[in-house]
Design a protein around this motif. Structure first.
Motif, short mmCIF file in Angstrom:
data_model
loop_
_atom_site.label_atom_id
_atom_site.label_comp_id
_atom_site.label_asym_id
_atom_site.label_seq_id
_atom_site.Cartn_x
_atom_site.Cartn_y
_atom_site.Cartn_z
N THR A 319 -108.48 -20.21 9.82
CA THR A 319 -108.45 -19.01 10.79
C THR A 319 -107.43 -19.33 12.10
O THR A 319 -107.45 -20.69 12.37
CB THR A 319 -109.83 -18.47 11.07
OG1 THR A 319 -110.44 -19.31 11.94
CG2 THR A 319 -110.65 -18.02 9.72
N HIS A 350 -114.19 -13.29 12.85
CA HIS A 350 -112.88 -13.00 12.43
C HIS A 350 -113.28 -11.79 11.20
O HIS A 350 -112.46 -11.06 11.25
CB HIS A 350 -112.41 -14.20 11.47
CG HIS A 350 -111.72 -15.04 12.37
ND1 HIS A 350 -110.39 -14.66 12.81
CD2 HIS A 350 -111.74 -16.30 13.16
CE1 HIS A 350 -109.97 -15.79 13.77
NE2 HIS A 350 -110.78 -16.70 13.70
N ASP A 370 -115.42 -13.22 20.06
CA ASP A 370 -114.18 -12.37 19.78
C ASP A 370 -114.05 -11.37 20.70
O ASP A 370 -114.81 -11.12 21.79
CB ASP A 370 -114.41 -11.87 18.31
CG ASP A 370 -115.75 -11.11 18.05
OD1 ASP A 370 -115.67 -9.96 18.82
OD2 ASP A 370 -116.55 -11.37 17.41
#
Length: 430
Positions: A319, A350, A370
């Motif tokens: 990722t 993700h 995130d």
């Protein structure tokens, strides 16, 4: 990080959210003991004051009444002698200067009365009545002995009240302490159960002996033990079911995977292989959760540099995750389990969040953040739950559950929060 040693009575299920409330029971028990002591003290003081006042009034009335009767008797004899023209007896005088003013006014007005006053600094009971003209005939009776009797009585009342209050406080404190100690033990067991120790029981001695009187605390202890036994049996049945299903699925999935590999290339084959792989991953996750729930997992500690391990996890995930090492640290931990925790946190960021995703290492603390919508409210309040996701998001809710379970095996602390400016934040403290 040293390995975590678990006992059979300390099983913890990653499917159960644990929220520690430190120090509540002692503070609550202490507050109850203080309130009980204050209540007992107030009631003892009120009762002692009431009894003391009643005894004081009764004895004072009796003592004053006896002195008054004696003074009036002498006044009657002095009045008879004065009217007969006989000389006054000792203690009887006309208009003595020590006679209290109110009593003199009463006697001059033609009435008889008594009053406690002083004569030469000594308590004296005065009795006075009318004489010829505007004069008053008065007699006095020494009131010192009666005054000392009342003072002695008051001191005795104070001392006895103090001793009674002290003895009552000691007995009350002993009784209340026994109750609060049992309540504290019950609360402690309740916290252990909420933390995942399903073998914890109160086992109140009163409940084991039917011949002993059962009180409310014993009833609460029995209810808590019954609830814990029922909860334990249901969770064990669920764990066995999960493990059995995962094991039974493993064999046909292996054959299905082998058969999918034999299919001719094409879009349908890719879809079949993708679904088979997802099903195999789900099965392996269920098996891992069942192993974590048994509480028999053991760590294999080794010395690892946290920054390098975090970078390795991000590379393996494939990722676009930024790794920031503010301050590196060397930890003693199980590398495989720690990689599993960090890999699940990165994958969850993700899958359910939005970029950029950043993994930050600050000493023994690793943060994965995130910039999506953040964790749902149920997760912040109760922790991750299996097979529950919000807003139609993909996944089965097992990644964070496994991460939390593996963190507990490592003896680490994994917490979840939402950033003020948006995004989900997972913090792993080793």
């Amino acid at each position: 990080m040293s390995p975590l040693r678990r006992t059979p009575s300390g099983r913890r299920s990653p499917g159960i959210t644990t929220r520690r409330v430190l120090g509540l029971a002692p503070q609550w028990a202490g507050a109850l003991a203080v309130k009980a002591a204050v209540f007992i003290t107030v009631m003892c003081c009120a009762l002692a004051a009431l009894l003391g006042i009643l005894v004081h009034v009764q004895v004072t009335n009796q003592t004053v009444g006896q002195a008054r009767d004696q003074a009036l008797q002498r006044l009657t004899e002095a009045t008879a002698a004065f009217e007969a023209g006989d000389p006054l007896r000792p203690g009887a005088r006309l208009d003595p200067p020590e006679l209290p003013g109110p009593l003199r006014t009463l006697a001059v007005a033609g009435d008889r009365g008594t009053m406690v006053g002083e004569r030469r600094g000594r308590p004296t009971m005065w009795a006075a009545g009318p004489a010829d003209g505007n004069r008053a005939l008065a007699v006095q009776v020494d009131y010192s002995q009666q005054a000392r009797t009342i003072e002695g009585l008051d001191r005795a009342i104070l001392w006895s009240s103090g001793l009674a209050i002290g003895a009552t406080l000691l007995v009350g404190a002993f009784a209340v302490t026994r109750v609060t100690r049992r309540l504290h033990a019950t609360a402690l067991v309740a916290r252990r159960i909420s933390a995942g120790d399903l073998d914890a029981r109160v086992d109140d001695p009163r409940t084991e002996d039917p011949s002993r009187p059962q009180d409310e605390v014993a009833a609460v202890a029995v209810a808590l033990d019954t609830m814990a036994s029922s909860l334990q049996s249901k969770l064990l049945a669920e764990q066995r079911f999960t493990a059995d299903v995962a094991h039974e699925l493993r064999t046909p999935l292996t054959g299905l995977h082998a058969a999918a590999e034999l299919l001719p290339p094409g879009r349908p084959t890719e879809l079949v292989r993708d679904r088979v792989a997802a099903l195999r991953t789900l099965t392996e996750d269920l098996l891992e959760i069942s192993r974590l729930e048994t509480g028999r997992e053991r760590v294999e500690p080794d010395v690892e540099r946290l920054g390098a391990l975090a970078e390795r996890v991000v590379r393996a995930s494939g990722t676009d995750t930024e790794v920031v090492v503010v301050r590196d640290a060397v930890v003693e931990t199980d590398r495989r389990r720690l990689e599993r925790v960090l890999g699940n946190l990165v994958a969850n960021a993700h899958r359910h969040g939005r970029g950029p995703v950043r993994l930050t290492v600050v000493g023994p603390v690793v943060t994965v953040r995130d910039h999506g919508d953040g964790y749902p409210e149920y997760l912040l309040a109760h922790g991750p739950q299996r097979f529950r996701t919000e807003g139609g998001a993909k996944g089965h809710g097992l990644g964070l559950t496994i991460a939390l379970g593996q963190a507990e095996v490592l003896g680490a602390r994994l917490s979840f929060a939402n950033a003020v400016d948006g995004g989900a934040v997972a913090v792993l403290r080793l």
